[in-house]
Design a protein around this motif. Structure first.
Motif, PDB file in Angstrom:
ATOM      1  N   GLY A 240      13.993  26.687 -14.677  1.00 53.03           N
ATOM      2  CA  GLY A 240      13.152  27.519 -15.530  1.00 53.03           C
ATOM      3  C   GLY A 240      13.064  27.019 -16.954  1.00 53.03           C
ATOM      4  N   ASN A 241      12.971  25.687 -17.137  1.00 52.78           N
ATOM      5  CA  ASN A 241      13.004  25.111 -18.480  1.00 52.78           C
ATOM      6  C   ASN A 241      11.620  24.780 -19.046  1.00 52.78           C
ATOM      7  N   ASP A 242      10.558  25.178 -18.357  1.00 55.33           N
ATOM      8  CA  ASP A 242       9.184  24.962 -18.823  1.00 55.33           C
ATOM      9  C   ASP A 242       8.853  23.472 -18.982  1.00 55.33           C
ATOM     10  N   GLN A 243       9.521  22.629 -18.211  1.00 55.85           N
ATOM     11  CA  GLN A 243       9.260  21.199 -18.235  1.00 55.85           C
ATOM     12  C   GLN A 243       8.412  20.797 -17.027  1.00 55.85           C
ATOM     13  N   VAL A 244       7.744  19.642 -17.150  1.00 63.53           N
ATOM     14  CA  VAL A 244       6.931  19.124 -16.049  1.00 63.53           C
ATOM     15  C   VAL A 244       7.422  17.723 -15.705  1.00 63.53           C
ATOM     16  N   CYS A 245       7.049  17.268 -14.515  1.00 64.35           N
ATOM     17  CA  CYS A 245       7.350  15.903 -14.108  1.00 64.35           C
ATOM     18  C   CYS A 245       6.052  15.159 -13.863  1.00 64.35           C
ATOM     19  N   VAL A 246       5.890  14.031 -14.538  1.00 64.96           N
ATOM     20  CA  VAL A 246       4.741  13.140 -14.317  1.00 64.96           C
ATOM     21  C   VAL A 246       5.149  12.126 -13.259  1.00 64.96           C
ATOM     22  N   THR A 247       4.469  12.152 -12.137  1.00 59.99           N
ATOM     23  CA  THR A 247       4.788  11.281 -11.003  1.00 59.99           C
ATOM     24  C   THR A 247       3.640  10.309 -10.785  1.00 59.99           C
ATOM     25  N   LEU A 248       3.897   9.020 -11.024  1.00 63.83           N
ATOM     26  CA  LEU A 248       2.838   8.010 -10.982  1.00 63.83           C
ATOM     27  C   LEU A 248       2.926   7.144  -9.734  1.00 63.83           C
ATOM     28  N   TYR A 249       1.760   6.730  -9.256  1.00 64.23           N
ATOM     29  CA  TYR A 249       1.667   5.795  -8.133  1.00 64.23           C
ATOM     30  C   TYR A 249       0.342   5.046  -8.265  1.00 64.23           C
ATOM     31  N   GLY A 250       0.165   3.997  -7.515  1.00 63.31           N
ATOM     32  CA  GLY A 250      -1.059   3.208  -7.605  1.00 63.31           C
ATOM     33  C   GLY A 250      -2.012   3.471  -6.458  1.00 63.31           C
ATOM     34  N   ASP A 251      -3.221   2.936  -6.577  1.00 58.71           N
ATOM     35  CA  ASP A 251      -4.194   3.127  -5.492  1.00 58.71           C
ATOM     36  C   ASP A 251      -3.714   2.478  -4.205  1.00 58.71           C
ATOM     37  N   GLY A 252      -2.867   1.428  -4.311  1.00 54.81           N
ATOM     38  CA  GLY A 252      -2.329   0.786  -3.112  1.00 54.81           C
ATOM     39  C   GLY A 252      -1.366   1.675  -2.357  1.00 54.81           C
ATOM     40  N   ALA A 253      -0.754   2.658  -3.033  1.00 57.39           N
ATOM     41  CA  ALA A 253       0.185   3.577  -2.386  1.00 57.39           C
ATOM     42  C   ALA A 253      -0.494   4.881  -1.971  1.00 57.39           C
ATOM     43  N   ALA A 254      -1.766   5.020  -2.298  1.00 60.63           N
ATOM     44  CA  ALA A 254      -2.448   6.312  -2.115  1.00 60.63           C
ATOM     45  C   ALA A 254      -2.621   6.709  -0.652  1.00 60.63           C
ATOM     46  N   ASN A 255      -2.458   5.766   0.266  1.00 58.39           N
ATOM     47  CA  ASN A 255      -2.615   6.087   1.687  1.00 58.39           C
ATOM     48  C   ASN A 255      -1.278   6.304   2.392  1.00 58.39           C
ATOM     49  N   GLN A 256      -0.194   6.338   1.638  1.00 58.39           N
ATOM     50  CA  GLN A 256       1.129   6.559   2.217  1.00 58.39           C
ATOM     51  C   GLN A 256       1.271   8.008   2.686  1.00 58.39           C
ATOM     52  N   GLY A 257       1.864   8.180   3.849  1.00 54.60           N
ATOM     53  CA  GLY A 257       2.048   9.527   4.379  1.00 54.60           C
ATOM     54  C   GLY A 257       2.944  10.397   3.531  1.00 54.60           C
ATOM     55  N   GLN A 258       3.947   9.784   2.892  1.00 59.37           N
ATOM     56  CA  GLN A 258       4.885  10.573   2.090  1.00 59.37           C
ATOM     57  C   GLN A 258       4.214  11.224   0.886  1.00 59.37           C
TER      58      GLN A 258
END
Length: 445
Positions: A240-258
């Motif tokens: 409950g700390n009002d923080q966010v997480c920015v999670t980055l990936y590339g277009d090459g990873a965009a088709n990964q099931g995970q």
């Protein structure tokens, strides 16, 4: 002398279209009248500049200096004070495409002079650092995997400008830029690339594994950082700390099931996670059109809202990230951002980058959409900085990078006895088996 100063001032005003400040120092224009011997030997102090808060006209400036400038031996310099620059300006930015949102980020962005210079320094530092890494790699001083970030600097600078230092960020293997924006020095980054003891990971991580407080790397497995980012967002929600997480990936990873598993979980639990696809047009050597049936990556979350952003414009990235962070902090759950950007180097240093795209394509992006040039031109055209100021910044950055490279090539490599250190965060020292049962090493946290 007064007449001569007025003529010079008016001429420069007509040529530059800007106010000309006349100060009693000799740098650019040196006009010396016959000097009286006594006065010539007398040391003179430069006049005090006008207060920053007040703007004076050219005529007032000439009048204010006239008494001192009319003396024998007076010298004139044409220069500019900070008061001459525009302190803040508003810029039109490209409209973002939106998915499952009633409205998107604003179409205008405010920029102060201080912010503009800061963004310029950050992007130029990352650019110079990456070019130095390229040079060290070709000299075989840097070995192994090395993925460079030049061309995509607006993404890292814009994201960092929009989030808080207490927020969290995790990315893939093209991590040097984010390592710098998260607070690690150029010296520590280059030393890590060369495997030296003074590196940010003590020389044991290399290009893909750099870390800092609230920065979780640098991850070498394609797409594997995305569920980790969702987990970090879950921790933020739990605490409950009002923080966010920015999670980055590339277009090459965009088709990964995970990725889709992470989207689903984040949406179900309304996690404060900004999923960002840095679409640099190519996954390794394959264009996005050949790899993805749908290239609308911002729509890939289906039930998760998304926005598509001009990733070559630092202001556009900043405003979009602010919008996304506000969305997450308000309890609405995750959001997906697609940053349309471009890398100048190949996928990695083993990829020349011109077998699947032309040199003309790369040059066209450099000439029309370079993020550093775009910001620089905006500031110059709106009188927010001078060419000389940018040159001074460039010189300082070059020196910083050169000094860092010197450290990265002279610092010692970590000794063998430190190989197994830091396996655990906070444990008593323990023995670790080496390459065979007869070799043991010690791990110290």
């Amino acid at each position: 002398m007064k007449t001569m100063l007025a003529i010079i001032s008016n001429a420069l005003c007509r040529i530059t279209g800007r106010t000309v400040l006349l100060i009693d120092l000799s740098e650019y224009v040196n006009v010396t009248s016959p000097a009286a011997p006594a006065l010539a030997a007398t040391p003179r102090q430069p006049p005090k500049p006008p207060p920053v808060s007040a703007r004076a006209s050219a005529a007032e400036l000439v009048s204010a200096q006239s008494d001192q400038l009319d003396r024998p031996g007076a010298r004139v310099v044409v220069s500019r004070s900070f008061a001459d620059f525009t302190p803040q300006a508003s810029f039109d930015i490209k409209k973002c495409d939106v998915h499952r949102l009633e409205e998107g980020p604003p179409l205008k962005a405010e920029l102060t002079r201080e912010q503009g210079l800061q963004y310029y320094r950050i992007m130029q530092t990352v650019r110079r650092m990456e070019l130095k890494a390229d040079q060290l790699y070709k000299q075989k001083i840097i070995r192994g995997f090395c993925h460079l970030y030049d061309g995509q600097e607006a993404c890292a600078a814009g994201i960092e400008a929009a989030i808080n230092p207490s927020d969290h960020l995790i990315t893939a293997y093209r991590a040097h830029g984010y390592t710098y924006t998260r607070g690690v020095s150029v010296k520590e980054i280059l030393a890590e690339l060369t495997g030296r003891k003074g590196g940010v990971a003590k020389g044991k991580g290399g290009s893909m594994h750099m870390y800092a407080p609230r920065f979780y790397g640098g991850n070498g497995i394609v797409g594997a950082q995305v569920p980790l980012g969702a987990g970090i967002a879950l921790a933020c929600q739990y605490q409950g700390n009002d923080q966010v997480c920015v999670t980055l990936y590339g277009d090459g990873a965009a088709n990964q099931g995970q990725l889709f598993e992470s989207f689903n979980m984040a949406a179900l639990w309304k996690l404060p996670c900004i999923f960002i696809c840095e679409n640099n047009q190519y996954g390794m050597g394959t264009s996005m059109e050949r790899a993805s049936a749908s290239t609308d990556y911002y729509k890939r979350g289906d039930f998760v809202p998304g926005i598509r952003v001009d990733g070559m414009d630092v202001l556009c990235v900043r405003e979009a990230t602010k919008f996304a962070a506000d969305h997450c902090r308000s309890g609405k759950g995750p959001i997906i951002m697609e940053l349309q950007t471009y890398r100048y180097h190949g996928h990695s240093m083993s990829d020349p980058g011109v077998s699947y795209r032309t040199r003309e394509e790369i040059q066209e992006v450099r000439s029309k959409s370079d993020p550093i040039s775009m910001l620089k031109e905006r500031m110059l055209s709106n009188n927010m900085a001078s060419i000389e100021e940018f040159k001074e910044i460039d010189v300082a950055i070059r020196k910083e990078v050169e000094d860092a490279a010197q450290f990265a090539t002279s610092d010692p490599e970590p000794p063998l006895e430190e190989l197994c250190n830091h396996i655990f965060h906070n444990n008593p020292p323990l023995e670790v088996r080496g390459t065979n049962p007869w070799v043991t090493l010690k791990s110290v946290s």
